[in-house]
Design a protein around this motif. Structure first.
Motif, PDB file in Angstrom:
ATOM      1  N   THR A  90       0.890  -1.304  -0.096  1.00  0.00           N
ATOM      2  CA  THR A  90      -0.122   0.093   0.034  1.00  0.00           C
ATOM      3  C   THR A  90       1.029   1.438   0.010  1.00  0.00           C
ATOM      4  O   THR A  90       1.907   1.428   0.803  1.00  0.00           O
ATOM      5  N   ALA A  91       0.743   2.036  -0.971  1.00  0.00           N
ATOM      6  CA  ALA A  91       1.350   3.447  -1.055  1.00  0.00           C
ATOM      7  C   ALA A  91       0.191   4.620  -1.248  1.00  0.00           C
ATOM      8  O   ALA A  91      -0.560   4.488  -1.895  1.00  0.00           O
ATOM      9  N   THR A  92       0.853   5.539  -0.256  1.00  0.00           N
ATOM     10  CA  THR A  92       0.059   6.904  -0.360  1.00  0.00           C
ATOM     11  C   THR A  92       1.060   8.060  -0.696  1.00  0.00           C
ATOM     12  O   THR A  92       2.362   7.811  -0.627  1.00  0.00           O
ATOM     13  N   ALA A  93       0.682   9.149  -0.939  1.00  0.00           N
ATOM     14  CA  ALA A  93       1.460  10.297  -1.375  1.00  0.00           C
ATOM     15  C   ALA A  93       0.819  11.522  -1.237  1.00  0.00           C
ATOM     16  O   ALA A  93      -0.581  11.493  -1.021  1.00  0.00           O
ATOM     17  N   ASP A  94       1.570  12.551  -1.252  1.00  0.00           N
ATOM     18  CA  ASP A  94       0.968  14.033  -0.941  1.00  0.00           C
ATOM     19  C   ASP A  94      -0.001  14.386  -2.254  1.00  0.00           C
ATOM     20  O   ASP A  94      -1.058  15.089  -1.969  1.00  0.00           O
TER      21      ASP A  94
ATOM     22  N   TRP B  80       6.099  13.933  -0.902  1.00  0.00           N
ATOM     23  CA  TRP B  80       6.288  12.509  -0.052  1.00  0.00           C
ATOM     24  C   TRP B  80       5.420  11.503  -0.626  1.00  0.00           C
ATOM     25  O   TRP B  80       4.268  11.697  -1.048  1.00  0.00           O
ATOM     26  N   LEU B  81       6.144  10.374  -0.366  1.00  0.00           N
ATOM     27  CA  LEU B  81       5.333   9.184  -0.644  1.00  0.00           C
ATOM     28  C   LEU B  81       5.962   8.153   0.652  1.00  0.00           C
ATOM     29  O   LEU B  81       6.764   7.966   1.078  1.00  0.00           O
ATOM     30  N   ARG B  82       4.525   7.430   0.894  1.00  0.00           N
ATOM     31  CA  ARG B  82       4.539   6.445   2.215  1.00  0.00           C
ATOM     32  C   ARG B  82       4.181   5.288   1.643  1.00  0.00           C
ATOM     33  O   ARG B  82       3.263   5.115   1.148  1.00  0.00           O
TER      34      ARG B  82
ATOM     35  N   LEU C 147      11.793   5.879   8.772  1.00  0.00           N
ATOM     36  CA  LEU C 147      11.155   4.508   9.226  1.00  0.00           C
ATOM     37  C   LEU C 147      10.393   4.813  10.360  1.00  0.00           C
ATOM     38  O   LEU C 147      10.636   5.625  11.043  1.00  0.00           O
ATOM     39  N   SER C 148       9.375   4.023  10.295  1.00  0.00           N
ATOM     40  CA  SER C 148       8.325   4.109  11.490  1.00  0.00           C
ATOM     41  C   SER C 148       7.617   2.629  11.926  1.00  0.00           C
ATOM     42  O   SER C 148       7.656   1.750  10.924  1.00  0.00           O
ATOM     43  N   ASN C 149       7.517   2.388  13.152  1.00  0.00           N
ATOM     44  CA  ASN C 149       6.827   1.082  13.604  1.00  0.00           C
ATOM     45  C   ASN C 149       5.294   1.519  13.583  1.00  0.00           C
ATOM     46  O   ASN C 149       4.695   0.370  13.520  1.00  0.00           O
ATOM     47  N   ASP C 150       5.025   2.708  13.837  1.00  0.00           N
ATOM     48  CA  ASP C 150       3.554   3.163  14.210  1.00  0.00           C
ATOM     49  C   ASP C 150       2.888   3.822  13.235  1.00  0.00           C
ATOM     50  O   ASP C 150       1.692   4.143  13.264  1.00  0.00           O
ATOM     51  N   GLY C 151       3.637   4.582  12.318  1.00  0.00           N
ATOM     52  CA  GLY C 151       3.269   5.535  11.327  1.00  0.00           C
ATOM     53  C   GLY C 151       3.031   6.879  11.881  1.00  0.00           C
ATOM     54  O   GLY C 151       2.619   7.575  11.129  1.00  0.00           O
ATOM     55  N   SER C 152       3.569   6.858  13.086  1.00  0.00           N
ATOM     56  CA  SER C 152       3.319   8.336  13.808  1.00  0.00           C
ATOM     57  C   SER C 152       4.730   8.879  13.986  1.00  0.00           C
ATOM     58  O   SER C 152       5.214  10.109  13.801  1.00  0.00           O
ATOM     59  N   ASN C 153       5.484   8.044  14.857  1.00  0.00           N
ATOM     60  CA  ASN C 153       7.024   8.520  15.259  1.00  0.00           C
ATOM     61  C   ASN C 153       7.928   7.959  14.287  1.00  0.00           C
ATOM     62  O   ASN C 153       7.958   6.497  13.903  1.00  0.00           O
TER      63      ASN C 153
ATOM     64  N   LEU D 211       9.523   8.525   1.899  1.00  0.00           N
ATOM     65  CA  LEU D 211      10.429   9.115   1.205  1.00  0.00           C
ATOM     66  C   LEU D 211       9.902  10.627   0.952  1.00  0.00           C
ATOM     67  O   LEU D 211       8.867  10.915   0.594  1.00  0.00           O
ATOM     68  N   ASN D 212      10.735  11.568   1.683  1.00  0.00           N
ATOM     69  CA  ASN D 212      10.515  13.083   1.541  1.00  0.00           C
ATOM     70  C   ASN D 212      11.586  13.556   0.723  1.00  0.00           C
ATOM     71  O   ASN D 212      12.644  13.408   0.832  1.00  0.00           O
ATOM     72  N   ILE D 213      10.739  14.545  -0.234  1.00  0.00           N
ATOM     73  CA  ILE D 213      11.517  14.961  -1.093  1.00  0.00           C
ATOM     74  C   ILE D 213      11.654  16.555  -0.952  1.00  0.00           C
ATOM     75  O   ILE D 213      10.375  16.938  -0.956  1.00  0.00           O
ATOM     76  N   THR D 214      12.727  17.009  -0.725  1.00  0.00           N
ATOM     77  CA  THR D 214      12.903  18.360  -0.390  1.00  0.00           C
ATOM     78  C   THR D 214      13.356  19.544  -1.718  1.00  0.00           C
ATOM     79  O   THR D 214      13.071  20.500  -1.958  1.00  0.00           O
ATOM     80  N   ASN D 215      13.896  18.795  -2.570  1.00  0.00           N
ATOM     81  CA  ASN D 215      14.357  19.371  -3.687  1.00  0.00           C
ATOM     82  C   ASN D 215      14.124  18.499  -4.904  1.00  0.00           C
ATOM     83  O   ASN D 215      14.951  17.530  -5.286  1.00  0.00           O
TER      84      ASN D 215
END
Length: 652
Positions: free
Chosen positions: A375-379, A412-414, A449-455, A484-488
């Motif tokens: 499952t993938a989500t994005a901005d 961002w891509l999660r 990376l996160s184990n709970d999707g929040s931290n 994945l966070n893209i800043t540029n």
């Protein structure tokens, strides 16, 4: 026939060499046993051996020549890029500082081309602009070797006695690389202009014969001389044509590359293993280098066309190298089909090229791309066809990418991997991997990376990237969510967007079926052979299931795991999984968890199921007891019963 510099010369003397196996006097990993397909491990061991020939006093590799050292350093750079290892990257600066005063130029234009391509690789890995400038200096000198003899083309040497394939293939390959890394490159005299001129001449020169193989060069009348179809002549052209395809999106370049690759892999072989025509003789000082050149370019072609036959060829050859052409000191010889003959840096770096090409297919330590089809989500998405799921579909062809214009300046891509994994590396395939403008490759980004999707914790941080494919190794970290966070998003100031063709996450599972053979109880059993323990015995054969009729309308199965586990998912195998009527698959049910067997929380709720096997990831929850409650056992109104072949509980 050949001499020690037999690149292109038609010489009537066979020079025989007797090479002694190198006694290196260094402590190496002598463990030869590796899991099948453990290509990264093979590459690790081979790279350590190759490094033992590196001479830091002159920046070259002992036991081999000048142009071979360019390829050996290139193999080290490719290894570093593919694995994220920094163990040998100091070689780059050392070689540059020891030899840059001469600009890596000599009397042979092909030697210069090898060094030019190596410095492009060094630039891609380090972003040191001095390396790219050096490649451009080398290219300028090579361009001076072009004249109108035979209608064009670069001479083999500055003596201008022979026009042949290899310097012209290298000239094309270097021109395309420099075009892709030079903003605004266009017009007469540009790199892309030279690339177009070179390919137009080469394609019409006659050196590509009717069997789609490249002969060595042209005779004095400017016709194909019919000389040997060396493997490296089939290889370098693949790289140049692949880049022409990426630059122009003209599939004819890819088709031509595939025709040459198909011809080479079908004919220049011994039982499917790449073979140089000079084998089993020593092949002098140059010939042992050739096959690796072909393999690294075949791998590059595969990364752009995903033709399964090329992947199979690469892995088949690497398996043979490791099983048949490998000694106890992790040295690799000339004949990849075996037996091992002798050791030197040319042989080792050539085999290293093949091993590097296989790294993306490695099953090292059981790792696999656990992001595939998750499952993938994005901005946001640029269009309805450029959605987040395209970044985890395993494809870079047919414009299969996630594209985002950014929301509030954020891209961002999660990913939700569905369970916790021990993550060890990532591969990101940027715009260029899909054939787009390499100036659109993601420039600055991080991975969390996160184990709970929040931290979240940041494990990768990249700035100034220009490469089309980046690999990022990390200390193994357990996580379920990746961001994945893209800043540029790119270097090009025009058409700004994030473009990700694939985000691959390599990991091993940290969970197992903790319900297997644990204590199970139930409301009842249909027969004495259909008891609750059959739902946790690991089998769906021979009618191994729990079957129950309702007690007061209730069907339930309870498992005591014997201890608390961090539970992340369930798999339920219903009637159809055991070969029964799929209309008997459990229709409505829920799954509950408890730490004490008295207080329960519902973590899964399903209604209207028709599938034979269902999987249910949850937020990781600690529990000892699991309860499956069935409220509607099937769709078929006849012979009503609950039928569960397996209740699998995944945790750690």
């Amino acid at each position: 026939m050949f001499t020690q510099r037999f690149r292109g010369q038609v010489i009537g003397i066979i020079v025989l060499f007797c090479l002694l196996s190198a006694s290196l006097g260094v402590a190496l990993d002598t463990h030869q046993a590796r899991a099948a397909g453990d290509y990264r491990s093979y590459a690790n061991s081979s790279a350590a051996t190759l490094q033992s020939w590196y001479n830091s006093s002159n920046g070259l590799f002992n036991s081999t020549g000048w142009w071979n050292s360019a390829n050996a350093l290139g193999a080290i750079i490719d290894y570093s890029s593919n694995t994220g290892s920094t163990a040998y990257t100091g070689d780059i600066a050392t070689t540059y500082s020891k030899n840059s005063s001469g600009n890596f130029l000599n009397n042979y234009y092909d030697d210069e081309g090898w060094w030019g391509l190596t410095w492009v690789k060094a630039y891609d890995l380090t972003s040191n602009s001095s390396y790219l400038s050096m490649a451009k200096t080398i290219f300028s000198d090579m361009a001076g070797g072009w004249d109108s003899t035979c209608g064009g083309g670069v001479w083999w040497s500055k003596d201008r006695t022979y026009k042949n394939a290899i310097p012209n293939e290298l000239f094309l390959a270097l021109a395309t690389k420099l075009h892709q890394r030079t903003s605004g490159d266009s017009g007469s005299g540009s790199y892309i202009d030279w690339a177009n001129r070179e390919w137009s001449w080469f394609n019409s020169s006659g050196m590509i014969n009717g069997s789609n193989l490249v002969n060595d060069g042209l005779d004095s009348s400017c016709y194909n001389n019919g000389q040997t179809t060396w493997t490296y002549n089939q290889g370098v052209i693949l790289g140049g044509l692949t880049d022409m395809y990426k630059i122009t999106n003209d599939s004819s370049y890819l088709s031509k590359a595939e025709a040459i690759a198909d011809a080479a892999t079908g004919t220049l072989v011994n039982n499917g293993i790449l073979k140089e025509s000079c084998e089993p003789s020593s092949c002098g000082g140059d010939g042992p280098q050739f096959k690796g050149v072909f393999m690294r370019n075949l791998g590059y072609l595969y990364s752009n066309d995903n033709k399964q036959a090329y992947k199979n060829f690469i892995t088949q050859n690497v398996d043979s190298i490791w099983n048949n052409d490998h000694n106890g000191s992790n040295q690799l010889g000339l004949m990849w089909y075996g037996p091992f003959d002798s050791a030197d840096a040319a042989r080792q770096s050539s085999a290293q090229d093949a091993l590097n090409a296989a790294i993306p297919f490695s099953t090292s330590s059981g790792t696999s791309n656990v992001a595939l089809n998750k499952t993938a989500t994005a901005d946001s998405s640029c269009s309805s066809s450029e959605t987040p799921n395209k970044a985890v579909d395993g494809s870079v062809t047919n414009d299969s990418k996630w594209c985002s214009g950014g929301t509030g300046g954020q891209y961002w891509l999660r990913l939700d991997l569905g369970a916790s994994y021990a993550i060890s590396s990532f591969t990101v395939k940027h715009a260029g991997a899909g054939g787009e403008n390499t100036a659109w490759n993601t420039r600055d980004f991080n991975i969390q990376l996160s184990n709970d999707g929040s931290n979240w914790s940041t494990v990768v941080n990249v700035t100034g990237n220009t490469a089309s494919i980046t690999t990022h190794s990390i200390s193994t970290t357990t996580a379920r969510y990746v961001k994945l966070n893209i800043t540029n998003p790119q270097s090009d100031p025009n058409y700004i967007a994030a473009r990700i063709y694939e985000l691959e996450v390599y990991a091993t599972s940290v969970t197992s079926n903790v319900a297997l053979n644990k204590t199970a109880t139930a409301n009842n059993s249909c027969t004495s052979s259909e008891t609750p323990n059959k739902a946790v015995d690991g089998s769906v054969t021979n009618d191994s299931k729990w079957c129950a009729g309702a007690t007061s309308g209730q069907y339930w199965l309870r498992v005591d795991l014997g201890a608390n586990y961090a539970i992340s998912s369930f798999t339920v195998k219903h009637a159809g999984a055991g070969g029964e009527n799929t209309a008997w698959n459990t229709r409505d049910f829920n799954i509950q968890l408890s730490t004490d067997g008295s207080n329960w929380s519902t973590v899964v709720n399903v209604s209207g199921n028709t599938s034979s096997i269902t999987t249910h990831p949850i937020s990781t929850t600690t529990a000892r007891y699991v309860k499956l409650n069935i409220t509607n056992p099937q769709t078929d109104p006849n012979t009503v019963a609950a039928r569960i072949y397996e209740l699998e509980v995944y945790g750690s």
